[in-house]
Design an enzyme around this catalytic site. Structure first.
Site, PDB file in Angstrom:
ATOM      1  N   HIS A  78       1.923  51.014 -10.135  1.00 22.33           N
ATOM      2  CA  HIS A  78       1.944  49.622  -9.667  1.00 22.33           C
ATOM      3  C   HIS A  78       2.535  49.569  -8.266  1.00 22.33           C
ATOM      4  O   HIS A  78       3.014  50.579  -7.754  1.00 22.33           O
ATOM      5  CB  HIS A  78       2.684  48.708 -10.653  1.00 22.33           C
ATOM      6  N   HIS A 108       5.195  48.150  -6.775  1.00 27.76           N
ATOM      7  CA  HIS A 108       6.609  48.022  -6.395  1.00 27.76           C
ATOM      8  C   HIS A 108       7.060  49.176  -5.495  1.00 27.76           C
ATOM      9  O   HIS A 108       6.669  50.325  -5.693  1.00 27.76           O
ATOM     10  CB  HIS A 108       7.496  47.952  -7.653  1.00 27.76           C
ATOM     11  N   ASP A 124       9.725  50.868  -5.199  1.00 23.05           N
ATOM     12  CA  ASP A 124      10.368  52.063  -5.764  1.00 23.05           C
ATOM     13  C   ASP A 124       9.363  52.966  -6.496  1.00 23.05           C
ATOM     14  O   ASP A 124       9.755  53.964  -7.105  1.00 23.05           O
ATOM     15  CB  ASP A 124      11.545  51.679  -6.676  1.00 23.05           C
ATOM     16  N   HIS A 125       8.079  52.624  -6.424  1.00 25.46           N
ATOM     17  CA  HIS A 125       7.023  53.475  -6.991  1.00 25.46           C
ATOM     18  C   HIS A 125       6.005  53.905  -5.935  1.00 25.46           C
ATOM     19  O   HIS A 125       5.189  54.782  -6.192  1.00 25.46           O
ATOM     20  CB  HIS A 125       6.312  52.747  -8.145  1.00 25.46           C
ATOM     21  N   HIS A 182       4.287  43.614 -16.365  1.00 22.60           N
ATOM     22  CA  HIS A 182       5.368  43.841 -15.397  1.00 22.60           C
ATOM     23  C   HIS A 182       4.894  43.365 -14.012  1.00 22.60           C
ATOM     24  O   HIS A 182       5.602  42.641 -13.320  1.00 22.60           O
ATOM     25  CB  HIS A 182       5.721  45.322 -15.399  1.00 22.60           C
ATOM     26  N   ASP A 241       6.441  51.103 -15.248  1.00 20.30           N
ATOM     27  CA  ASP A 241       7.468  50.160 -15.709  1.00 20.30           C
ATOM     28  C   ASP A 241       6.953  49.226 -16.800  1.00 20.30           C
ATOM     29  O   ASP A 241       7.420  48.095 -16.922  1.00 20.30           O
ATOM     30  CB  ASP A 241       7.974  49.317 -14.526  1.00 20.30           C
ATOM     31  N   HIS A 250      11.674  54.920 -15.235  1.00 18.33           N
ATOM     32  CA  HIS A 250      13.126  54.816 -14.996  1.00 18.33           C
ATOM     33  C   HIS A 250      13.938  55.411 -16.150  1.00 18.33           C
ATOM     34  O   HIS A 250      13.491  55.438 -17.284  1.00 18.33           O
ATOM     35  CB  HIS A 250      13.551  53.336 -14.871  1.00 18.33           C
TER      36      HIS A 250
HETATM   37 ZN   LIG Z   1       8.310  47.961 -11.103  1.00 22.19          ZN
END
Ligand SMILES: [Zn+2]
Length: 229
Positions: free
Chosen positions: A54, A56, A58-59, A112, A129, A167
């Site tokens: 996805h 985001h 942090d990905h 998400h 996530d 995570h």
């Molecule tokens: Zn995420």
């Protein structure tokens, strides 16, 4: 197939999926480029692709840095083309992804975010996530119905499916799950195992679908004891 887990940022995991026959590899959800560059060197593999679950940061934060270094195929959900840096291969539900001689299947699992996907290679699920060990992702963009449908889809995977999530949230998730099912022995045992692993700095990921079905409240909506109201 070989999977190399790479801890990044505070509690993120990226995964190197390596085809052992061709030595070609793909990286799932690179939060940052530096540690991936070193790991690719250390593992002596040829990085061919980035697989984003996805958009985001942090990905996907590592996409630009990796693309500065190599020419890579970048896979992600088609409708997130504008939000995934460098996307070259837009995907939809049911599409396939090749890494060397490995083939992965794409599962569309929104909730998400509205464009979240998972990658399934043999019995290994990379679910970003959406599903965590003993928990699930927050609803940032999608609806509860969408998340329920997505988790229903994941629940249908075989019990020996390995769950590689985005995570290390396991301890906090189990703490919450225990408030819903305080008498679930699988949960109390899982908490002991998770605590002892984390005390040694060892990852609690992957889990299996069998374990998740026993412990994850977001897959256990039939459990009467999960109702506190
Ligand atoms: Zn995420």
């Amino acid at each position: 197939m070989r999977i190399v887990q790479i801890p990044l940022l505070r509690d993120n995991y990226a995964y190197l999926i390596v085809c052992e026959k061709t030595n070609n590899a793909a990286i799932v959800d690179p939060s940052e480029a530096g540690p991936i560059l070193s790991k690719v060197k250390e593992e002596k593999v040829t990085l061919r692709a980035i697989l984003n679950t996805h958009h985001h940061h942090d990905h996907t934060g590592g996409n630009p840095g990796l693309l500065d270094r190599w020419t890579l195929q970048v896979y992600g959900y088609a409708a997130d083309k504008e939000r995934i840096p460098g996307l070259t291969h837009p995907l939809n539900d049911g599409d396939e992804v090749r890494i060397g001689e490995l083939t992965g299947k794409v599962l569309f699992i929104p909730g998400h975010t509205r464009g979240h996907i998972a990658y399934l290679f043999e019995n290994k699920l990379f679910c970003g996530d959406t599903l965590f060990v003993a928990g699930c992702g927050r609803l940032f963009e999608g609806t509860a119905e969408q998340m329920h449908d997505s988790l229903t889809k994941l629940r249908q995977l075989p019990e020996d499916t390995l769950v590689y999530c985005g995570h290390e949230y396991t301890e906090k998730n189990i703490q919450f799950a225990l408030t819903l099912e305080p008498n679930n022995k699988h949960l109390t045992e899982k908490m002991q195992r998770a605590r002892s692993l984390r005390a040694k700095g060892i990852s609690t990921v992957p889990s299996t679908m069998a374990e998740e079905m026993e412990t994850n409240p977001f897959l256990r909506w039939e459990s009467k004891r999960s109702r506190t109201i």
